[in-house]
Structure formats: C-alpha cells, structure tokens
Motif scaffolding. Structure first.
Motif, short mmCIF file in Angstrom:
data_model
loop_
_atom_site.label_atom_id
_atom_site.label_comp_id
_atom_site.label_asym_id
_atom_site.label_seq_id
_atom_site.Cartn_x
_atom_site.Cartn_y
_atom_site.Cartn_z
N LEU A 62 0.84 -1.20 0.00
CA LEU A 62 0.00 0.00 0.00
C LEU A 62 0.87 1.25 0.00
N ASN A 63 1.86 1.24 0.87
CA ASN A 63 2.74 2.38 1.00
C ASN A 63 3.54 2.62 -0.29
N ASP A 64 4.24 1.58 -0.75
CA ASP A 64 5.11 1.73 -1.91
C ASP A 64 4.32 2.07 -3.16
N TRP A 65 3.25 1.33 -3.39
CA TRP A 65 2.49 1.56 -4.61
C TRP A 65 2.01 3.00 -4.66
N PHE A 66 1.43 3.44 -3.55
CA PHE A 66 0.83 4.75 -3.55
C PHE A 66 1.84 5.87 -3.75
N VAL A 67 2.89 5.82 -2.97
CA VAL A 67 3.90 6.88 -3.04
C VAL A 67 4.59 6.86 -4.42
N ASP A 68 4.97 5.68 -4.88
CA ASP A 68 5.63 5.58 -6.19
C ASP A 68 4.70 6.03 -7.32
N HIS A 69 3.44 5.61 -7.23
CA HIS A 69 2.51 5.94 -8.31
C HIS A 69 2.30 7.46 -8.41
N ILE A 70 2.12 8.10 -7.29
CA ILE A 70 1.92 9.56 -7.32
C ILE A 70 3.20 10.26 -7.78
N GLN A 71 4.31 9.88 -7.16
CA GLN A 71 5.55 10.60 -7.45
C GLN A 71 6.07 10.36 -8.87
N ASP A 72 5.84 9.18 -9.40
CA ASP A 72 6.34 8.89 -10.74
C ASP A 72 5.25 9.02 -11.80
N SER A 73 4.28 8.12 -11.74
CA SER A 73 3.30 8.03 -12.83
C SER A 73 2.36 9.23 -12.89
N ASP A 74 1.78 9.60 -11.74
CA ASP A 74 0.85 10.74 -11.76
C ASP A 74 1.61 12.03 -12.09
N ARG A 75 2.81 12.15 -11.55
CA ARG A 75 3.58 13.37 -11.83
C ARG A 75 3.92 13.48 -13.32
N ARG A 76 4.30 12.36 -13.92
CA ARG A 76 4.65 12.37 -15.35
C ARG A 76 3.43 12.83 -16.17
N PHE A 77 2.27 12.34 -15.79
CA PHE A 77 1.04 12.71 -16.50
C PHE A 77 0.79 14.22 -16.38
N VAL A 78 0.81 14.71 -15.15
CA VAL A 78 0.52 16.13 -14.92
C VAL A 78 1.54 17.02 -15.64
N GLU A 79 2.79 16.57 -15.66
CA GLU A 79 3.82 17.39 -16.29
C GLU A 79 3.75 17.35 -17.82
N GLU A 80 3.30 16.23 -18.35
CA GLU A 80 3.29 16.12 -19.82
C GLU A 80 2.12 16.84 -20.49
N VAL A 81 0.95 16.78 -19.86
CA VAL A 81 -0.20 17.37 -20.56
C VAL A 81 -0.37 18.84 -20.19
N SER A 82 -1.07 19.54 -21.04
CA SER A 82 -1.27 20.96 -20.84
C SER A 82 -2.14 21.23 -19.62
N ALA A 83 -1.83 22.31 -18.91
CA ALA A 83 -2.57 22.67 -17.69
C ALA A 83 -4.06 22.87 -17.97
N GLU A 84 -4.39 23.21 -19.21
CA GLU A 84 -5.81 23.44 -19.56
C GLU A 84 -6.68 22.22 -19.33
N VAL A 85 -6.06 21.04 -19.43
CA VAL A 85 -6.80 19.79 -19.24
C VAL A 85 -7.41 19.76 -17.83
N PHE A 86 -6.75 20.41 -16.87
CA PHE A 86 -7.18 20.33 -15.48
C PHE A 86 -8.09 21.48 -15.07
N GLU A 87 -8.31 22.41 -15.98
CA GLU A 87 -9.19 23.54 -15.66
C GLU A 87 -10.63 23.05 -15.70
N PRO A 88 -11.41 23.40 -14.68
CA PRO A 88 -12.82 22.99 -14.75
C PRO A 88 -13.52 23.70 -15.90
N LYS A 89 -14.49 23.02 -16.51
CA LYS A 89 -15.19 23.57 -17.67
C LYS A 89 -16.10 24.73 -17.26
#
Ligand code: FE2
Ligand code: FE2
Length: 136
Positions: A109-136
């Motif tokens: 639980l600990n490793d998956w969560f921390v690694d997933h946020i720090q690596d995978s989720d971060r890569r996603f947020v950094e790669e796509v344009s900030a506009e994707v996260f703006e509420p409509k």
C-alpha cells in the motif's frame, strides 16, 4: 508506518491533490486498523470504502487522460488496475493477525501509492497541458 503527506506528493493540480490526500487518509486508516488488529467487519468496511474511493479517483484521472490523449495512458491505467485487483484480493482474516501477509500488504500500500503519485501521476501532470485540469 502511516504514509506521511509531503510536498513531494503535491502535483500542483488542486482537484487531483485533494483526491490523493483523501486516499492517503483512507489508506492510513486501513494501515492503522491492520496494525491494531481491528475486528473483521470494521476492517472489511474500511477496505471497501478505500477501494471505492480509489476507483472513483482512477476514473477521474483516466477521463482526463482520454481527454488529453496522454501518451502513456495504457501503462498508467494498467497500474491503476493492478492496485484495484490487489486490494480486491485482500484477505481480511489473514491481514488482521501479525503475519507476513499483513506486513507485505502494508508495504505494498505504501510503496504503490507513493511511487505511483511521485512517478506516474507526476509524469502525467507534467506532460499534458494545464488546460486539461481547468474545470469547464
Ligand atoms: Fe492518482
Ligand atoms: Fe494514477
């Protein structure tokens, strides 16, 4: 053994950070119950609640990935499924006694969560344009 919320886990997207914080709280609650040897029904409810919230969070992220055409979405979605499957296969009876299973589960639980946020989720947020996260 609880997951500590640090700035390393902040991705700078309010909606996602808020969901991650909620999920960390729920996972910490579960970790606490495993460590305290909580009675079975309460533990089962905590697992189910955490899994349901994780599924909600994954669906939100996956919708954003679809919308943005994120290049690594297939791999990312696979990581989400792996987590959901593993949580779905938790055996409350085995986890509530001091066992290797409980220890491995806490580490997972600990490793998956921390690694997933720090690596995978971060890569996603950094790669796509900030506009994707703006509420409509
Ligand atoms: Fe996430
Ligand atoms: Fe994710």
């Amino acid at each position: 053994m609880a997951i500590a919320w640090t700035t390393e886990l902040e991705l700078g997207v309010a909606a996602i950070d808020e969901q991650h914080r909620m999920l960390v709280d729920m996972i910490n609650e579960l970790i606490d119950r495993i460590e305290r040897g909580e009675h079975k029904q309460g533990f089962l409810d905590a697992i189910q609640g955490m899994k349901a919230y994780a599924e909600y969070h994954f669906a939100e992220e996956e919708a954003l990935m679809e919308r943005s055409g994120y290049s690594s979405r297939v791999e990312h979605i696979r990581e989400h499924r792996l987590f959901a499957d593993r949580v779905g296969s938790f055996n409350p009876g085995g986890l509530l006694h001091e066992s290797l299973e409980a220890e491995e589960t806490l580490a997972f639980l600990n490793d998956w969560f921390v690694d997933h946020i720090q690596d995978s989720d971060r890569r996603f947020v950094e790669e796509v344009s900030a506009e994707v996260f703006e509420p409509k």
